[in-house]
Design a protein around this motif. Structure first.
Motif, PDB file in Angstrom:
ATOM      1  N   GLY A 196     -12.098  10.044   0.960  1.00 42.51           N
ATOM      2  CA  GLY A 196     -13.326   9.266   0.852  1.00 42.51           C
ATOM      3  C   GLY A 196     -14.078   9.490  -0.440  1.00 42.51           C
ATOM      4  O   GLY A 196     -15.285   9.214  -0.517  1.00 42.51           O
TER       5      GLY A 196
ATOM      6  N   MET B 105     -13.552   0.909  -4.758  1.00 49.19           N
ATOM      7  CA  MET B 105     -12.529   0.281  -5.590  1.00 49.19           C
ATOM      8  C   MET B 105     -11.504  -0.400  -4.682  1.00 49.19           C
ATOM      9  O   MET B 105     -10.622   0.253  -4.115  1.00 49.19           O
ATOM     10  CB  MET B 105     -11.856   1.326  -6.478  1.00 49.19           C
ATOM     11  N   THR B 106     -11.632  -1.715  -4.544  1.00 51.47           N
ATOM     12  CA  THR B 106     -10.809  -2.455  -3.599  1.00 51.47           C
ATOM     13  C   THR B 106      -9.329  -2.349  -3.923  1.00 51.47           C
ATOM     14  O   THR B 106      -8.485  -2.253  -3.027  1.00 51.47           O
ATOM     15  CB  THR B 106     -11.222  -3.938  -3.590  1.00 51.47           C
TER      16      THR B 106
ATOM     17  N   LYS C  49      -5.806  -5.943  -5.924  1.00 53.81           N
ATOM     18  CA  LYS C  49      -6.616  -5.922  -4.716  1.00 53.81           C
ATOM     19  C   LYS C  49      -6.108  -6.979  -3.734  1.00 53.81           C
ATOM     20  O   LYS C  49      -5.415  -7.931  -4.139  1.00 53.81           O
ATOM     21  CB  LYS C  49      -8.089  -6.155  -5.046  1.00 53.81           C
TER      22      LYS C  49
ATOM     23  N   ASP D 237      -2.936   3.331  -0.258  1.00 51.72           N
ATOM     24  CA  ASP D 237      -3.087   3.888   1.088  1.00 51.72           C
ATOM     25  C   ASP D 237      -1.771   4.348   1.712  1.00 51.72           C
ATOM     26  O   ASP D 237      -1.745   5.355   2.421  1.00 51.72           O
ATOM     27  CB  ASP D 237      -3.790   2.885   1.998  1.00 51.72           C
TER      28      ASP D 237
ATOM     29  N   ALA E 288      -7.691   0.025  -4.914  1.00 51.08           N
ATOM     30  CA  ALA E 288      -7.109   1.309  -4.521  1.00 51.08           C
ATOM     31  C   ALA E 288      -6.443   1.255  -3.155  1.00 51.08           C
ATOM     32  O   ALA E 288      -5.700   2.168  -2.789  1.00 51.08           O
ATOM     33  CB  ALA E 288      -8.188   2.395  -4.537  1.00 51.08           C
ATOM     34  N   ARG E 289      -6.665   0.191  -2.401  1.00 51.60           N
ATOM     35  CA  ARG E 289      -6.029   0.076  -1.093  1.00 51.60           C
ATOM     36  C   ARG E 289      -4.506   0.075  -1.196  1.00 51.60           C
ATOM     37  O   ARG E 289      -3.819   0.431  -0.236  1.00 51.60           O
ATOM     38  CB  ARG E 289      -6.496  -1.199  -0.381  1.00 51.60           C
TER      39      ARG E 289
ATOM     40  N   LEU F 144     -13.158   8.504  -7.938  1.00 56.03           N
ATOM     41  CA  LEU F 144     -12.109   7.625  -8.433  1.00 56.03           C
ATOM     42  C   LEU F 144     -12.693   6.569  -9.363  1.00 56.03           C
ATOM     43  O   LEU F 144     -12.097   6.241 -10.403  1.00 56.03           O
ATOM     44  CB  LEU F 144     -11.397   6.971  -7.248  1.00 56.03           C
ATOM     45  N   GLU F 145     -13.859   6.057  -9.039  1.00 60.98           N
ATOM     46  CA  GLU F 145     -14.526   5.081  -9.907  1.00 60.98           C
ATOM     47  C   GLU F 145     -14.873   5.702 -11.263  1.00 60.98           C
ATOM     48  O   GLU F 145     -14.714   5.067 -12.311  1.00 60.98           O
ATOM     49  CB  GLU F 145     -15.792   4.559  -9.228  1.00 60.98           C
TER      50      GLU F 145
ATOM     51  N   ASP G 262     -14.249   7.898  -3.238  1.00 64.47           N
ATOM     52  CA  ASP G 262     -14.118   6.705  -4.068  1.00 64.47           C
ATOM     53  C   ASP G 262     -15.008   6.758  -5.303  1.00 64.47           C
ATOM     54  O   ASP G 262     -14.669   6.189  -6.345  1.00 64.47           O
ATOM     55  CB  ASP G 262     -14.437   5.454  -3.251  1.00 64.47           C
TER      56      ASP G 262
ATOM     57  N   ARG H 271      -8.838   8.974  -2.530  1.00 62.32           N
ATOM     58  CA  ARG H 271      -9.197   7.892  -1.615  1.00 62.32           C
ATOM     59  C   ARG H 271      -9.104   8.363  -0.170  1.00 62.32           C
ATOM     60  O   ARG H 271      -9.967   8.034   0.657  1.00 62.32           O
ATOM     61  CB  ARG H 271      -8.277   6.689  -1.852  1.00 62.32           C
TER      62      ARG H 271
END
Length: 261
Positions: free
Chosen positions: A194, A1-2, A75, A8, A4-5, A199-200, A196, A191
């Motif tokens: 790791g 999921m881009t 994103k 960070d 989600a960056r 999360l998806e 993901d 996230r």
């Protein structure tokens, strides 16, 4: 999921936030110029004749806050990315306002996401400076968001449980902001580990969760004490600790967020 960056920046800060002594959690560095505060507005739909159930409203708020953060427009390169990453790199503040009728309709055109749970609706918005808040939002009242307690029953299986502190009464508006913090922290920690794919799956379920007030036994069992990082590693429990700007004392643990499984 881009998208989600944008969360960070929360990952590395999580443990240090919780390790801070209580007297250090009330950062007032921008209070001399309140207009410069950057926050995420949230609007709770509370109609006069048919107000929503309190629990459903909080569950909608928890999902809406995260839905904005993980919207595809956040994103890298997206139209919301800069506003969102600026906010998550700073202090994570939210403010809840209430609306009904035409005022609720008016805010639907502003950048954000609306989530409905049962009879409740909440719209969370792209973070913004207070001084730049459009009149459709600034005219809405912050006070008056209280709703009668309901009896929602046990938490739903298979979704995160967000446990409110049983010893700290909070208005519906304050609680909405706190459960919004909780879903963001959960997503950031997933996230960071790791996870993901989990999360998806949560996103596919529209970030559904169960908000409940913990009983004393549940609160004691899940509370991480002095080791919040271990609580996440061992029991998948994340903690929301409030800075103390409104309603509660600095350093108060308001929500324990429990990832299922």
């Amino acid at each position: 999921m881009t998208a989600a960056r944008v969360l960070d920046p929360l990952i590395s800060r999580y443990a240090s936030w919780l390790a801070m002594p209580e007297e250090a959690t009330a950062d007032t560095s921008d209070e001399d110029d309140p207009g410069e505060v950057v926050l995420m507005p949230m609007v709770l739909r509370i109609e006069r004749r048919e107000p929503p159930d309190r629990t459903a409203l909080l569950e909608a708020a928890a999902a809406a806050a995260l839905a904005v953060c993980l919207d595809e427009r956040c994103k890298p390169g997206g139209e919301w990315h800069e506003a969102m990453i600026t906010w998550t790199r700073g202090r994570i503040r939210k403010v809840s306002r209430r609306a009904r009728g035409a005022h609720w309709t008016a805010v639907q055109s502003l950048p954000g996401r609306t989530v409905r749970v049962g009879d409740a609706e909440v719209r969370a918005f792209l973070p913004m400076r207070v001084a730049e808040m459009p009149k459709e939002l600034s005219r809405l009242q912050i006070s008056g968001s209280e709703l009668e307690p309901d009896e929602p029953g046990p938490p739903q299986a298979g979704v995160p449980a967000l446990w409110l502190n049983p010893e700290v009464p909070m208005s519906a508006g304050k609680s909405a902001a706190q459960v919004g913090h909780a879903t963001m922290i959960l997503a950031a920690l997933l996230r960071g580990d790791g996870l993901d794919a989990e999360l998806e799956r949560w996103a596919a379920n529209e970030f559904r969760c169960s908000v409940r007030t913990a009983d004393a036994g549940t609160w004691r069992r899940l509370h991480p004490g002095d080791d919040p990082e271990a609580a996440w590693r061992r029991h998948r429990v994340a903690v929301v600790r409030d800075a103390g700007f409104t309603e509660v004392d600095p350093g108060t643990v308001t929500v324990l967020a429990q990832w299922p499984g």
